[in-house]
Design a protein around this motif. Sequence first.
Motif, mmCIF file in Angstrom:
data_model
loop_
_atom_site.group_PDB
_atom_site.id
_atom_site.type_symbol
_atom_site.label_atom_id
_atom_site.label_comp_id
_atom_site.label_asym_id
_atom_site.label_seq_id
_atom_site.Cartn_x
_atom_site.Cartn_y
_atom_site.Cartn_z
ATOM 1 N N UNK A 1 0.977 -1.478 -0.142
ATOM 2 C CA UNK A 1 -0.032 -0.003 0.145
ATOM 3 C C UNK A 1 0.668 1.218 0.068
ATOM 4 N N UNK A 2 2.002 1.088 0.832
ATOM 5 C CA UNK A 2 2.681 2.359 0.989
ATOM 6 C C UNK A 2 3.272 2.728 -0.466
ATOM 7 N N UNK A 3 3.886 1.609 -1.150
ATOM 8 C CA UNK A 3 4.357 1.980 -2.547
ATOM 9 C C UNK A 3 3.459 2.339 -3.686
ATOM 10 N N UNK A 4 2.240 1.814 -3.536
ATOM 11 C CA UNK A 4 1.231 2.017 -4.397
ATOM 12 C C UNK A 4 0.716 3.382 -4.330
ATOM 13 N N UNK A 5 0.436 3.917 -2.984
ATOM 14 C CA UNK A 5 -0.048 5.108 -2.691
ATOM 15 C C UNK A 5 1.236 6.172 -2.880
ATOM 16 N N UNK A 6 2.320 5.857 -2.598
ATOM 17 C CA UNK A 6 3.508 6.975 -2.998
ATOM 18 C C UNK A 6 3.666 7.086 -4.389
ATOM 19 N N UNK A 7 3.334 6.091 -5.083
ATOM 20 C CA UNK A 7 3.234 6.339 -6.805
ATOM 21 C C UNK A 7 2.134 7.190 -7.050
ATOM 22 N N UNK A 8 1.008 6.896 -6.683
ATOM 23 C CA UNK A 8 -0.018 7.734 -6.902
ATOM 24 C C UNK A 8 0.284 9.124 -6.441
ATOM 25 N N UNK A 9 0.589 9.354 -5.224
ATOM 26 C CA UNK A 9 0.734 10.737 -4.855
ATOM 27 C C UNK A 9 1.619 11.610 -5.870
ATOM 28 N N UNK B 1 9.689 -1.280 -5.516
ATOM 29 C CA UNK B 1 8.508 -1.950 -5.118
ATOM 30 C C UNK B 1 8.341 -3.422 -5.291
ATOM 31 N N UNK B 2 8.827 -3.704 -6.813
ATOM 32 C CA UNK B 2 8.738 -5.007 -7.332
ATOM 33 C C UNK B 2 9.787 -5.959 -6.709
#
Length: 292
Positions: free
Chosen positions: A218-226, A259-260
Motif C-alpha cells: 500500500x505504501x508503494x502504490x499510494x506513494x506512486x499515486x501521490x 517496489x517489485x
Amino acid sequence: MLDWIFEGIANWVASVMTQIMDAISGVFLDALGTDMTAMEEYFPFAVSAYTVIQYTAWAVLFLVVVWQLFPAFSGPLSETEEPLALLARGAIFAILIGYAKPIFSLVLDIARAPYTALMEETMDPGDFTFAGIQQTLTNGLATIVSVATVVGLNLLIILAWNYFKLLLETVERYVLVGVLCYTSPLAYSMGASKATSRVFQSWCRAVGSQLLLLVLNVWFLRAFDSSVGQFIANGGALSSGQGSVFLWLFCALALLKIAQRCDSYLAAMGLSVAQTGSSMGIEMLMAARGWI
C-alpha cells in the motif's frame, strides 16, 4: 496527412490504455486488504478443505510425538527429549491446531491498523489517473520534441507496464498470505518437538514478514499515486526550480522497480519473505500473443 492519422491512432491507444489502467488500479486497491474475503470468495475450495488440513495436521503432530517418544525406550544412551515435556507440548499444539485460523485472524487484525491508515491517508494535490499522465506528458514534451504524442505514448506504456507488474506482485503476495492462513495448521504440527520446532519458527517469521510486505504494498502504490498527482499539478518541476518531465519519469520508474524487488531487499536483511516473481506479466504477454 499520414502524421495526422498516426497521431490520432496514438491518442486513441493512449486513451484506451489509460482507461483500462485506471479501472484496474481502483479494483486492486479496494479489493485486496488484510482480510481473507477475496481469498475465500475466489477460492472456496480453500475454505471447504480447511478441515482436511486440520485433521492432516493432527495426524502429523501425532506421528512427530510418537517418533520422538520412541527413542525413549532405548534407555539412557539415547539422546531423547523429556517424554512428559514432549507430551505437554504436543497437547498445547494440538489445541493450537484447532484454533489456527482464529489466531491467524488476530494477527491480520494487527496488520489491518497500519494498512487502513495508509489507505485512508489523503493525497495532494490530486487523485491518481493514468489519463492525467498521458495528457501532461504530451503537453510537457511538446516543447522538447516535435513528435510529442508518440514519445508520450511510449513513456506512458513503460510506466503503465511497470505499474501493472507491481499490481501483479501485490496480488501474488496477497494470495500467499491466504495460503499461509489456510495451511497454518500444518505449521503448528511441527511445534511440539525440538527437532521440528525450527519449521514452526520459520513459518512464524514468514507470516510476520509477509504481512509487513502486504502493508508496504500500500505504501508503494499510494506513494506512486501521490507522485503522479504531484506531476500532473506541476509537470515534474521541483520547488527549487529544478526538475523536468524526464527526471520525474525516471524517479517514478525507480520507485516501481524498488517496489517489485522489495521482497528481495527484505530477504537480504534477514526477513523470511517469499520470493514472488514478476514472470506473471511475461506469461500474460505470451498468452495474449497466442491469441493474436
